[in-house]
Design a protein around this motif. Structure first.
Motif, PDB file in Angstrom:
ATOM      1  N   PHE A   1      25.440 -18.999  18.662  1.00 49.33           N
ATOM      2  CA  PHE A   1      26.850 -18.911  19.025  1.00 49.33           C
ATOM      3  C   PHE A   1      27.368 -17.530  18.640  1.00 49.33           C
ATOM      4  O   PHE A   1      26.874 -16.899  17.711  1.00 49.33           O
ATOM      5  N   SER A   2      28.386 -17.093  19.333  1.00 51.00           N
ATOM      6  CA  SER A   2      29.065 -15.843  18.965  1.00 51.00           C
ATOM      7  C   SER A   2      30.550 -15.958  19.316  1.00 51.00           C
ATOM      8  O   SER A   2      30.919 -16.796  20.141  1.00 51.00           O
ATOM      9  N   PRO A   3      31.428 -15.148  18.699  1.00 55.39           N
ATOM     10  CA  PRO A   3      31.151 -14.037  17.782  1.00 55.39           C
ATOM     11  C   PRO A   3      30.437 -14.510  16.512  1.00 55.39           C
ATOM     12  O   PRO A   3      30.791 -15.559  15.960  1.00 55.39           O
ATOM     13  N   ASN A   4      29.466 -13.727  16.091  1.00 54.57           N
ATOM     14  CA  ASN A   4      28.604 -14.130  14.988  1.00 54.57           C
ATOM     15  C   ASN A   4      29.370 -14.325  13.688  1.00 54.57           C
ATOM     16  O   ASN A   4      29.021 -15.195  12.884  1.00 54.57           O
ATOM     17  N   ASN A   5      30.421 -13.533  13.470  1.00 56.96           N
ATOM     18  CA  ASN A   5      31.187 -13.670  12.224  1.00 56.96           C
ATOM     19  C   ASN A   5      31.835 -15.046  12.102  1.00 56.96           C
ATOM     20  O   ASN A   5      32.026 -15.556  10.993  1.00 56.96           O
ATOM     21  N   ASP A   6      32.162 -15.662  13.227  1.00 53.92           N
ATOM     22  CA  ASP A   6      32.779 -16.985  13.211  1.00 53.92           C
ATOM     23  C   ASP A   6      31.752 -18.098  13.117  1.00 53.92           C
ATOM     24  O   ASP A   6      32.104 -19.245  12.787  1.00 53.92           O
ATOM     25  N   TYR A   7      30.483 -17.788  13.413  1.00 59.12           N
ATOM     26  CA  TYR A   7      29.468 -18.837  13.500  1.00 59.12           C
ATOM     27  C   TYR A   7      28.244 -18.546  12.633  1.00 59.12           C
ATOM     28  O   TYR A   7      27.151 -19.008  12.925  1.00 59.12           O
TER      29      TYR A   7
END
Length: 510
Positions: free
Chosen positions: A397-403
């Motif tokens: 999943f992305s955005p990677n910072n959120d996932y």
């Protein structure tokens, strides 16, 4: 009812999006064996054979095998029987649906330039339901230890407790506006805590007076355990695949092709969870029902490359690669909860009538390699074998910072899954008899969260000359664990899922 209180909870959830998990990623990364009746009758073993519309979805070079222009249409009846076992209680849920699951056209252009090594080119467009999401599961049983109250406590007590920055009377505020406000400003997790609080399922711990870092307790009586629980799951929708194909035949021995695929997701999931207990008849929650409806829409794109080689008149081999599908997906969620407590006369109903529309997110599915072998015996029979490899650990999943959390979980829990498909056909004049077998390994490393799939198929066809009619029956089954909630109360029911398809195709030569 607590409708006049704003509950603002800080530090609960780092993302304001709906909480996707591995099951969401797998749902849109796995395709079912649908397609034309001939393709399904041979369990999809067509990578080295070609000459069938659904074979193009395995190996794009397959359209170069067609001898003339054709169009095809396929109808299917898709049935699922789910047997559930939840703490020793068995339940069965059936669902059946019918649909047009394939239609396509191919145009063959023969090269009249005899000096060229390219003898013909084919152009095809084909649509298929890569997956049918019509399904239903009913699970019931007596849970000896865990209550749904733990789900709401997870969000209320996350990050070492809940900070109440503001707790004040708002005489004009409604449940809907408060639920919407909390979701917009503090996220999904805060909304779950709010629902539990408003339904009298959780409450601040009276023995913990630090209002800046308060903990919460469940109001569901725990003495004796034995929570009677029911969960109904209903889904519908499809994952469509529209392929634009170009292929060519080189020196009458080699075939090459490419697909540009457009993917479409239309998915709706409804769940209703019910719990009751008689642990304390004088106080606390005696029964509750928690309803959720999730709608998902998405679009994606992928490419496929393939080649087929004739080693001699009888033997063909093929190799194909399908890239990841790059999706952009949007989720919508609505929720409602009701409860009845021993010390409250009326049933409490919390129905925000708010549809949460979350920010779009991106999903990248795993790529896939398929190698194929085909043996053709004169004009009367053939045998075909396909072997595919797909590394589900590459799902992300992305955005990677959120996932980061779910992507890390994917890397740890998912791995390489292989698929073996074997199919055969025998012709008796205008009749064709077909059969197939397939097995698909679990995408999970532990092999139990989702088990291995096994299936078989049988079919027949009749060639009227310029028209072909094909009929197929296919069967498959798989065991898996269905978890009602991904946090808090994480107990699961064991599901044996049996799928039966009846497929009919008609093909016209132009």
């Amino acid at each position: 009812m607590k409708k006049n209180i704003i509950l603002i909870i800080l530090g609960l959830y780092s993302s304001f999006t709906y909480s996707q998990d591995i099951s969401d990623g797998l749902r849109f990364s796995q395709d079912n064996l649908l397609g034309t009746a001939r393709f399904s009758a041979m369990s999809g073993a067509f990578g080295a054979l070609g000459g069938d519309f659904s074979s193009i979805n395995v190996n794009p070079a397959g359209s170069a095998i067609f001898l003339n222009n054709q169009v095809a249409l396929t109808l299917s009846t898709y049935g699922v029987k789910n047997k559930s076992n939840y703490f020793g209680t068995n339940d069965i849920e059936n669902s059946t649906t019918s649909d047009i699951n394939q239609f396509g056209a191919v145009f063959v252009l023969k090269n009249t330039d005899k000096r060229s090594d390219w003898s013909k080119f084919s152009f095809a467009i084909n649509y298929e339901n890569a997956n049918n999401y019509d399904n239903g599961i009913f699970s019931s049983g007596t849970n000896p230890t865990n209550s749904i109250g733990n789900y709401f406590l997870y969000f209320a007590n996350r990050n070492n407790g809940v900070s109440l920055s503001n707790l004040q009377t708002q005489s004009g505020e409604s449940i809907s506006s408060l639920y919407d406000y909390l979701g917009s400003n503090y996220g999904f997790g805060t909304q779950q805590a709010f629902l539990g609080y408003q339904a009298y399922i959780i409450d601040p711990d009276p023995n913990y007076n630090d209002v800046s870092n308060r903990t919460y307790i469940s109001l569901i009586p725990s003495t004796g355990g034995n929570y009677k629980q029911e969960n109904y799951f209903k889904s519908n929708g499809y994952n469509g695949k529209l392929s634009f194909n170009v292929s060519g035949q080189y020196k009458d021995k080699f075939y090459f092709g490419i697909n540009i695929n457009s993917r479409f997701i239309d998915y709706t999931q409804k769940t209703s969870f019910y719990e009751s207990n008689s642990n304390n008849l004088l106080t606390g929650v005696q029964r509750l029902q928690f309803n959720n409806e999730l709608t998902t829409y998405g679009n994606g794109i992928s490419i496929q490359l393939g080649a087929i080689a004739k080693l001699n008149k009888q033997v063909r081999v093929g190799l194909a690669y399908e890239s990841p599908t790059w999706y952009e997906i949007t989720d919508k969620l609505s929720q409602g909860i009701s409860s009845k407590s021993a010390n409250i006369i009326r049933e409490v109903i919390v129905n925000p009538t708010v549809i949460n529309v979350y920010e779009p997110y991106q999903l990248s599915t795993p790529g896939k390699w398929t190698s194929s072998f085909g043996y053709i015996y004169k004009k009367s029979g053939l045998l075909s074998i396909d072997y595919s490899i797909k590394d589900y650990g590459n799902l992300s999943f992305s955005p990677n910072n959120d996932y980061k959390e779910v992507n890390s979980e994917i890397k740890n829990k998912l791995g390489v899954a292989t698929e073996l498909r074997i199919g055969g056909e025998y012709r008796i004049k205008a009749f064709s008899l077909r059969g197939g077998y397939r097995t698909e390994k679990s995408p999970y490393v532990n092999q139990t969260t989702i088990g291995n799939l096994k299936g078989y198929s049988a079919g027949l066809g009749y060639n009227f000359g310029g028209t072909k009619l094909d009929l197929t029956y296919s069967h498959s089954q798989r065991d898996y664990q269905y978890q009602f909630f991904n946090v808090g109360m994480t107990d699961h029911s064991n599901i044996n899922s049996v799928m039966n398809n009846i497929i009919i195709s008609i093909t016209f030569e132009l």
